[in-house]
Design an enzyme around this catalytic site. Structure first.
Site: not given
Ligand code: 5GP
Ligand code: ZN
Length: 114
Positions: A100-102
């Site tokens: 995923h791209l933030h």
């Molecule tokens: P990572 O830490 O893997 O780079 O980012 C995962 C992102 O997914 C986090 O910023 C977290 O807040 C988001 N996230 C986790 N669970 C959910 C969810 O159920 N729905 C949404 N919309 N975002 C989520």
């Protein structure tokens, strides 16, 4: 992919605030926003992390990045910019195992990260 959170969001099994969607990708708001603008762009096909990408994914990744740019512009981030980031695996701080791209915008972000 079985039991993957973002696959379930991509298939509408779990709800999200969707900002854009087509056959290949979906963009939705982060559930725990770290900036006034914070959304994720995700391929609908399960890819665990950035290390799994191959040259066959070139167009897909370009599509993801361009989608993030368009939404960021729509949300008022064009003038001052934003942070576009792929966290990858343990050292990258990835918590959801589907690439995923933030995009984070509308506030000043520090660099380097802690
Ligand atoms: P990572 O830490 O893997 O780079 O980012 C995962 C992102 O997914 C986090 O910023 C977290 O807040 C988001 N996230 C986790 N669970 C959910 C969810 O159920 N729905 C949404 N919309 N975002 C989520
Ligand atoms: Zn997945």
């Amino acid at each position: 992919m079985h039991n993957c959170l973002f696959c379930k969001i991509a298939s509408h099994e779990i709800p999200a605030e969707i900002l854009y969607e087509d056959e290949q990708i979906i963009a939705f708001k982060d559930i725990s926003p770290q900036a006034p603008v914070h959304f994720l762009v995700v391929p609908k096909r399960h890819i665990a992390n950035l290390m799994e990408l191959t040259p066959a994914d070139n167009a897909l990744i370009g599509h993801i990045v361009f989608c993030a740019q368009k939404i960021a512009k729509n949300q008022g981030c064009e003038e001052k910019g934003a942070r576009f980031v792929f966290n990858c695996k343990q050292h990258g701080g990835q918590t959801v195992g589907h690439v995923h791209l933030h995009t984070l915008g509308k506030r000043n972000l520090e660099w380097p990260p802690g």
